[in-house]
Design an enzyme around this catalytic site. Structure first.
Site, PDB file in Angstrom:
ATOM      1  N   ASN A 179      -6.422  -3.946  -8.926  1.00  0.00           N
ATOM      2  CA  ASN A 179      -6.936  -2.590  -8.720  1.00  0.00           C
ATOM      3  C   ASN A 179      -7.130  -1.975 -10.109  1.00  0.00           C
ATOM      4  OD1 ASN A 179      -6.463  -2.374  -5.636  1.00  0.00           O
ATOM      5  ND2 ASN A 179      -4.546  -3.170  -6.467  1.00  0.00           N
TER       6      ASN A 179
ATOM      7  N   THR B 192       0.019   3.053  -4.868  1.00  0.00           N
ATOM      8  CA  THR B 192       0.595   2.160  -5.889  1.00  0.00           C
ATOM      9  C   THR B 192      -0.127   2.361  -7.213  1.00  0.00           C
ATOM     10  OG1 THR B 192      -0.896   0.394  -5.095  1.00  0.00           O
ATOM     11  CG2 THR B 192       1.402   0.353  -4.302  1.00  0.00           C
TER      12      THR B 192
ATOM     13  N   CYS C 225      -4.930   6.239  -4.496  1.00  0.00           N
ATOM     14  CA  CYS C 225      -4.249   4.946  -4.321  1.00  0.00           C
ATOM     15  C   CYS C 225      -2.794   5.156  -4.711  1.00  0.00           C
ATOM     16  CB  CYS C 225      -4.928   3.904  -5.225  1.00  0.00           C
ATOM     17  SG  CYS C 225      -4.133   2.286  -5.165  1.00  0.00           S
TER      18      CYS C 225
ATOM     19  N   CYS D 150       0.867  -1.179   0.000  1.00  0.00           N
ATOM     20  CA  CYS D 150       0.000   0.000   0.000  1.00  0.00           C
ATOM     21  C   CYS D 150       0.904   1.230   0.000  1.00  0.00           C
ATOM     22  CB  CYS D 150      -0.895  -0.022   1.241  1.00  0.00           C
ATOM     23  SG  CYS D 150      -1.936   1.432   1.372  1.00  0.00           S
ATOM     24  N   GLY D 151       0.866   1.980  -1.086  1.00  0.00           N
ATOM     25  CA  GLY D 151       1.778   3.124  -1.223  1.00  0.00           C
ATOM     26  C   GLY D 151       1.407   4.271  -0.289  1.00  0.00           C
TER      27      GLY D 151
ATOM     28  N   GLU E  22     -10.397   0.092  -5.766  1.00  0.00           N
ATOM     29  CA  GLU E  22      -9.415  -0.709  -5.046  1.00  0.00           C
ATOM     30  C   GLU E  22      -9.923  -2.097  -4.667  1.00  0.00           C
ATOM     31  OE1 GLU E  22      -6.715   0.172  -1.944  1.00  0.00           O
ATOM     32  OE2 GLU E  22      -6.788   2.315  -2.412  1.00  0.00           O
ATOM     33  N   ARG E  23      -9.157  -3.099  -5.111  1.00  0.00           N
ATOM     34  CA  ARG E  23      -9.388  -4.486  -4.667  1.00  0.00           C
ATOM     35  C   ARG E  23      -9.302  -4.530  -3.139  1.00  0.00           C
ATOM     36  NH1 ARG E  23      -4.682  -8.921  -5.721  1.00  0.00           N
ATOM     37  NH2 ARG E  23      -3.535  -7.402  -4.431  1.00  0.00           N
TER      38      ARG E  23
HETATM   39  N1  LIG Z   1      -6.025  -2.491  -2.337  1.00  0.00           N
HETATM   40  C1  LIG Z   1      -4.662  -2.805  -2.744  1.00  0.00           C
HETATM   41  C2  LIG Z   1      -3.651  -2.561  -1.611  1.00  0.00           C
HETATM   42  C3  LIG Z   1      -3.669  -1.113  -1.142  1.00  0.00           C
HETATM   43  C4  LIG Z   1      -3.251  -0.200  -2.225  1.00  0.00           C
HETATM   44  C5  LIG Z   1      -3.522   1.279  -1.983  1.00  0.00           C
HETATM   45  N2  LIG Z   1      -4.226   1.666  -0.797  1.00  0.00           N
HETATM   46  C6  LIG Z   1      -2.238   2.091  -2.127  1.00  0.00           C
HETATM   47  O1  LIG Z   1      -2.157   3.221  -1.604  1.00  0.00           O
HETATM   48  O2  LIG Z   1      -1.306   1.594  -2.817  1.00  0.00           O
HETATM   49  C7  LIG Z   1      -4.592  -4.267  -3.158  1.00  0.00           C
HETATM   50  O3  LIG Z   1      -5.174  -5.087  -2.470  1.00  0.00           O
HETATM   51  O4  LIG Z   1      -3.916  -4.554  -4.154  1.00  0.00           O
END
Ligand SMILES: N[C@H](CCC[C@H](N)C(=O)O)C(=O)O
Length: 259
Positions: free
Chosen positions: A170, A200, A198, A74-75, A188-189
């Site tokens: 995602n 990433t 998000c 999670c970035g 978001e997954r």
């Molecule tokens: N939901 C994403 C992980 C969190 C990514 C997001 N919150 C970010 O800031 O990168 C997944 O399960 O692939």
């Protein structure tokens, strides 16, 4: 047992934080994590993040999506945990920490955190999309007007559709504002809804836009519903390196829960 929780948000992507250096949190209790992230029955957040000790770096980050399941990198959460570590006086202004996708460097200046992301190699180009992994899997597709997209509905179709299926991805919808400025909305997954940003995801968008020749810039502004993020990178021999995700990270709450 009473536990002290904190809430941080990074451009509107929000997280419950717990200092788990004493390993007192029930990490395998999916229902507890989902309930803490529930916006009616719990604190409410897109995810929950544990800060733990690490043998070789300043700390370890463990990330759970709002559905209660541990997930990939999670970035925005990575940027927020750096602010949390500084608040806990574990670090000053620079750090190296361990996350599910490996080692990350970060620099914090006031409430702005620059987080180094893992190198990226191999962007899959489809007819109307790109797919790449920036610590989490991301499907990136350009649209004329990102403001008019039904992100939850259209995002879910792609996330659950072929070839992603249950494991999913995602989904990022992108509109180009100018050469070094894009507007992004993300499904978001694991949240199974749109999030306000998000980390990433915007990283994936910046690299995909460069790969598709939609930008010549190697420092890109990504405008999200939750605020602005900056992604910078170097492309060498087909590989993206020196990738930095930069933006604000703020503590919004501290509270106690019996659990
Ligand atoms: N939901 C994403 C992980 C969190 C990514 C997001 N919150 C970010 O800031 O990168 C997944 O399960 O692939």
């Amino acid at each position: 047992m009473a536990h002290i929780f904190y809430k941080y948000q990074g451009t509107g992507n929000d997280f419950v934080f717990f200092d788990n250096r004493q390993l007192t949190f029930s990490k395998n209790d999916t229902n507890l994590i989902a309930r803490l992230c529930d916006r009616r029955f719990g604190i409410g957040a897109d995810g929950l993040i544990l800060l733990e000790n690490d043998e070789t770096t300043d700390f370890k980050m463990v990330y759970y999506n709002a559905d209660g399941n541990e997930s990939s990198m999670c970035g925005n959460g990575g940027r927020c945990i750096v602010a949390f570590a500084k608040f806990l006086k574990i670090i000053e202004d620079k750090t190296t920490f361990m996350a599910v996708d490996g080692l990350h460097e970060a620099i914090i200046t006031n409430e702005t955190v620059a987080l180094k992301m893992q190198d990226v190699e191999g962007i899959t180009r489809g007819e109307s999309y790109s797919f790449l992994n920036t610590g989490s899997p991301h499907h990136v597709t350009c649209v004329n007007d990102v403001k008019s997209v039904n992100v939850k509905e259209e995002g879910a179709k792609i996330r659950y559709g072929t070839p992603y299926n249950e494991a999913g991805t995602n989904v990022n919808f992108v509109t180009r504002i100018k050469d070094n400025h894009f507007m992004v909305r993300t499904y978001e997954r694991g949240v199974e809804d749109e999030t306000l940003s998000c980390g990433t995801g915007v990283t994936a968008v910046a690299l995909a836009m460069y790969d598709q020749n939609n930008t010549n810039a190697s420092t890109v502004l990504l405008e999200t519903q939750g605020g602005n993020l900056e992604v910078s990178f170097t492309k060498t021999d087909g590989k993206y390196t020196n990738i930095w995700l930069k933006g604000p990270a703020q503590q919004v709450f501290k509270g106690e829960i019996q659990c």
